[in-house]
Scaffold this motif. Sequence first.
Motif, PDB file in Angstrom:
ATOM      1  N   ILE A 144     -11.315  11.546 -12.322  1.00  0.00           N
ATOM      2  CA  ILE A 144     -10.692  12.727 -12.948  1.00  0.00           C
ATOM      3  C   ILE A 144      -9.740  13.282 -11.857  1.00  0.00           C
ATOM      4  CG2 ILE A 144     -13.182  13.402 -13.676  1.00  0.00           C
ATOM      5  CD1 ILE A 144     -13.624  15.300 -11.278  1.00  0.00           C
ATOM      6  N   PRO A 145      -8.741  14.168 -12.158  1.00  0.00           N
ATOM      7  CA  PRO A 145      -7.735  14.658 -11.436  1.00  0.00           C
ATOM      8  C   PRO A 145      -8.233  15.396 -10.040  1.00  0.00           C
ATOM      9  CG  PRO A 145      -7.488  15.379 -13.731  1.00  0.00           C
ATOM     10  CD  PRO A 145      -8.919  14.854 -13.401  1.00  0.00           C
ATOM     11  N   ALA A 146      -7.612  15.223  -9.103  1.00  0.00           N
ATOM     12  CA  ALA A 146      -7.848  15.579  -7.670  1.00  0.00           C
ATOM     13  C   ALA A 146      -8.348  17.125  -7.787  1.00  0.00           C
ATOM     14  CB  ALA A 146      -7.153  15.146  -6.744  1.00  0.00           C
ATOM     15  N   TRP A 147      -7.432  18.036  -8.637  1.00  0.00           N
ATOM     16  CA  TRP A 147      -7.472  19.277  -8.380  1.00  0.00           C
ATOM     17  C   TRP A 147      -8.805  19.711  -9.168  1.00  0.00           C
ATOM     18  CZ3 TRP A 147      -8.480  21.908 -13.221  1.00  0.00           C
ATOM     19  CH2 TRP A 147      -7.949  21.105 -14.327  1.00  0.00           C
ATOM     20  N   LEU A 148      -9.285  18.917 -10.275  1.00  0.00           N
ATOM     21  CA  LEU A 148     -10.327  19.321 -10.923  1.00  0.00           C
ATOM     22  C   LEU A 148     -11.644  18.945 -10.172  1.00  0.00           C
ATOM     23  CD1 LEU A 148     -12.061  20.037 -13.333  1.00  0.00           C
ATOM     24  CD2 LEU A 148     -11.677  17.867 -14.275  1.00  0.00           C
ATOM     25  N   ASN A 149     -11.422  17.756  -9.260  1.00  0.00           N
ATOM     26  CA  ASN A 149     -12.567  17.359  -8.264  1.00  0.00           C
ATOM     27  C   ASN A 149     -12.944  18.744  -7.414  1.00  0.00           C
ATOM     28  OD1 ASN A 149     -14.404  15.580  -7.065  1.00  0.00           O
ATOM     29  ND2 ASN A 149     -12.957  15.674  -5.386  1.00  0.00           N
ATOM     30  N   THR A 150     -11.507  19.221  -6.632  1.00  0.00           N
ATOM     31  CA  THR A 150     -11.711  20.198  -5.881  1.00  0.00           C
ATOM     32  C   THR A 150     -12.403  21.544  -6.419  1.00  0.00           C
ATOM     33  OG1 THR A 150      -9.737  19.346  -4.840  1.00  0.00           O
ATOM     34  CG2 THR A 150     -10.393  21.663  -4.193  1.00  0.00           C
ATOM     35  N   ALA A 151     -11.764  21.955  -7.577  1.00  0.00           N
ATOM     36  CA  ALA A 151     -12.531  23.039  -8.350  1.00  0.00           C
ATOM     37  C   ALA A 151     -14.036  22.963  -8.455  1.00  0.00           C
ATOM     38  CB  ALA A 151     -11.815  23.253  -9.616  1.00  0.00           C
ATOM     39  N   CYS A 152     -14.413  21.712  -9.120  1.00  0.00           N
ATOM     40  CA  CYS A 152     -15.964  21.369  -9.215  1.00  0.00           C
ATOM     41  C   CYS A 152     -16.753  21.407  -7.890  1.00  0.00           C
ATOM     42  CB  CYS A 152     -16.010  20.188  -9.823  1.00  0.00           C
ATOM     43  SG  CYS A 152     -15.454  20.005 -11.614  1.00  0.00           S
ATOM     44  N   GLU A 153     -16.266  20.987  -6.768  1.00  0.00           N
ATOM     45  CA  GLU A 153     -16.687  21.122  -5.627  1.00  0.00           C
ATOM     46  C   GLU A 153     -16.903  22.455  -5.033  1.00  0.00           C
ATOM     47  OE1 GLU A 153     -14.660  18.560  -3.065  1.00  0.00           O
ATOM     48  OE2 GLU A 153     -15.765  16.547  -3.709  1.00  0.00           O
ATOM     49  N   ASN A 154     -16.037  23.254  -5.176  1.00  0.00           N
ATOM     50  CA  ASN A 154     -16.033  24.572  -4.989  1.00  0.00           C
ATOM     51  C   ASN A 154     -17.037  25.351  -5.578  1.00  0.00           C
ATOM     52  OD1 ASN A 154     -13.753  24.452  -2.865  1.00  0.00           O
ATOM     53  ND2 ASN A 154     -12.219  24.954  -4.313  1.00  0.00           N
ATOM     54  N   TYR A 155     -17.315  25.276  -6.715  1.00  0.00           N
ATOM     55  CA  TYR A 155     -18.314  25.748  -7.750  1.00  0.00           C
ATOM     56  C   TYR A 155     -19.669  25.215  -7.705  1.00  0.00           C
ATOM     57  CZ  TYR A 155     -14.738  28.828  -9.614  1.00  0.00           C
ATOM     58  OH  TYR A 155     -13.645  29.748  -9.861  1.00  0.00           O
ATOM     59  N   GLY A 156     -19.573  23.864  -7.004  1.00  0.00           N
ATOM     60  CA  GLY A 156     -21.175  23.332  -6.890  1.00  0.00           C
ATOM     61  C   GLY A 156     -21.429  22.589  -8.053  1.00  0.00           C
ATOM     62  N   ILE A 157     -20.339  22.088  -9.050  1.00  0.00           N
ATOM     63  CA  ILE A 157     -20.863  21.509 -10.241  1.00  0.00           C
ATOM     64  C   ILE A 157     -21.512  20.110  -9.880  1.00  0.00           C
ATOM     65  CG2 ILE A 157     -19.781  20.845 -12.570  1.00  0.00           C
ATOM     66  CD1 ILE A 157     -18.095  23.237 -12.319  1.00  0.00           C
ATOM     67  N   ASN A 158     -22.476  19.781 -10.613  1.00  0.00           N
ATOM     68  CA  ASN A 158     -23.198  18.716 -10.701  1.00  0.00           C
ATOM     69  C   ASN A 158     -22.480  17.784 -11.862  1.00  0.00           C
ATOM     70  OD1 ASN A 158     -24.723  16.376 -11.213  1.00  0.00           O
ATOM     71  ND2 ASN A 158     -26.464  17.545 -10.149  1.00  0.00           N
ATOM     72  N   TYR A 159     -21.880  16.753 -11.465  1.00  0.00           N
ATOM     73  CA  TYR A 159     -20.981  16.031 -12.220  1.00  0.00           C
ATOM     74  C   TYR A 159     -22.022  15.297 -13.227  1.00  0.00           C
ATOM     75  CZ  TYR A 159     -17.197  16.270  -8.985  1.00  0.00           C
ATOM     76  OH  TYR A 159     -16.084  16.873  -8.313  1.00  0.00           O
ATOM     77  N   SER A 160     -23.021  14.590 -12.669  1.00  0.00           N
ATOM     78  CA  SER A 160     -24.061  13.810 -13.665  1.00  0.00           C
ATOM     79  C   SER A 160     -24.739  14.820 -14.612  1.00  0.00           C
ATOM     80  CB  SER A 160     -25.113  13.428 -12.708  1.00  0.00           C
ATOM     81  OG  SER A 160     -24.628  12.162 -11.961  1.00  0.00           O
ATOM     82  N   LYS A 161     -25.178  15.918 -14.295  1.00  0.00           N
ATOM     83  CA  LYS A 161     -25.635  16.923 -15.096  1.00  0.00           C
ATOM     84  C   LYS A 161     -24.699  17.243 -16.267  1.00  0.00           C
ATOM     85  CE  LYS A 161     -28.649  20.051 -16.710  1.00  0.00           C
ATOM     86  NZ  LYS A 161     -29.064  19.704 -17.913  1.00  0.00           N
ATOM     87  N   VAL A 162     -23.447  17.634 -15.833  1.00  0.00           N
ATOM     88  CA  VAL A 162     -22.477  17.831 -16.945  1.00  0.00           C
ATOM     89  C   VAL A 162     -22.252  16.765 -17.905  1.00  0.00           C
ATOM     90  CG1 VAL A 162     -20.119  18.713 -17.030  1.00  0.00           C
ATOM     91  CG2 VAL A 162     -21.564  19.569 -15.642  1.00  0.00           C
TER      92      VAL A 162
END
Length: 133
Positions: A102-120
């Motif tokens: 995924i793009p780096a900006w999206l990774n940063t945003a997901c980490e900031n929001y605590g999004i679980n990649y596997s679940k999504v």
Amino acid sequence: MNYIYPAVFYPEGDGKYSVIFPDLNDLATYGDNLADAFAMAQEACGQYLFTSLRDGDVLPAPTPLDAVEKDEDAALVNLICVNLDEYARAYNDKAVKKTLSIPAWLNTACENYGINYSKVLQDALIAKIQARS
């Protein structure tokens, strides 16, 4: 590994069959005809055995075919064979690792929001499959 258990097939008035597994806590299913009933019996037996073994339950010994009791003379007693290795390959819910880019900006945003990649990803894939069914 193959597991074989007896099942009792009871003909219904409309051409359908009810199926009971006396050794598996009277596990029951049915089919629209005899061929469908056999397929449904194999599926129900596989699910029951797979779940029991996964949960650590001890499987009962199958009753010999000639000792299986049936309530009606028209009932058929037959053996159902389930290959649990094949069943496990088809239905096991063991996690499989996949690589994701995924793009780096999206990774940063997901980490900031605590999004679980596997679940999504799982939710999205399940929704996609259900939309095609």
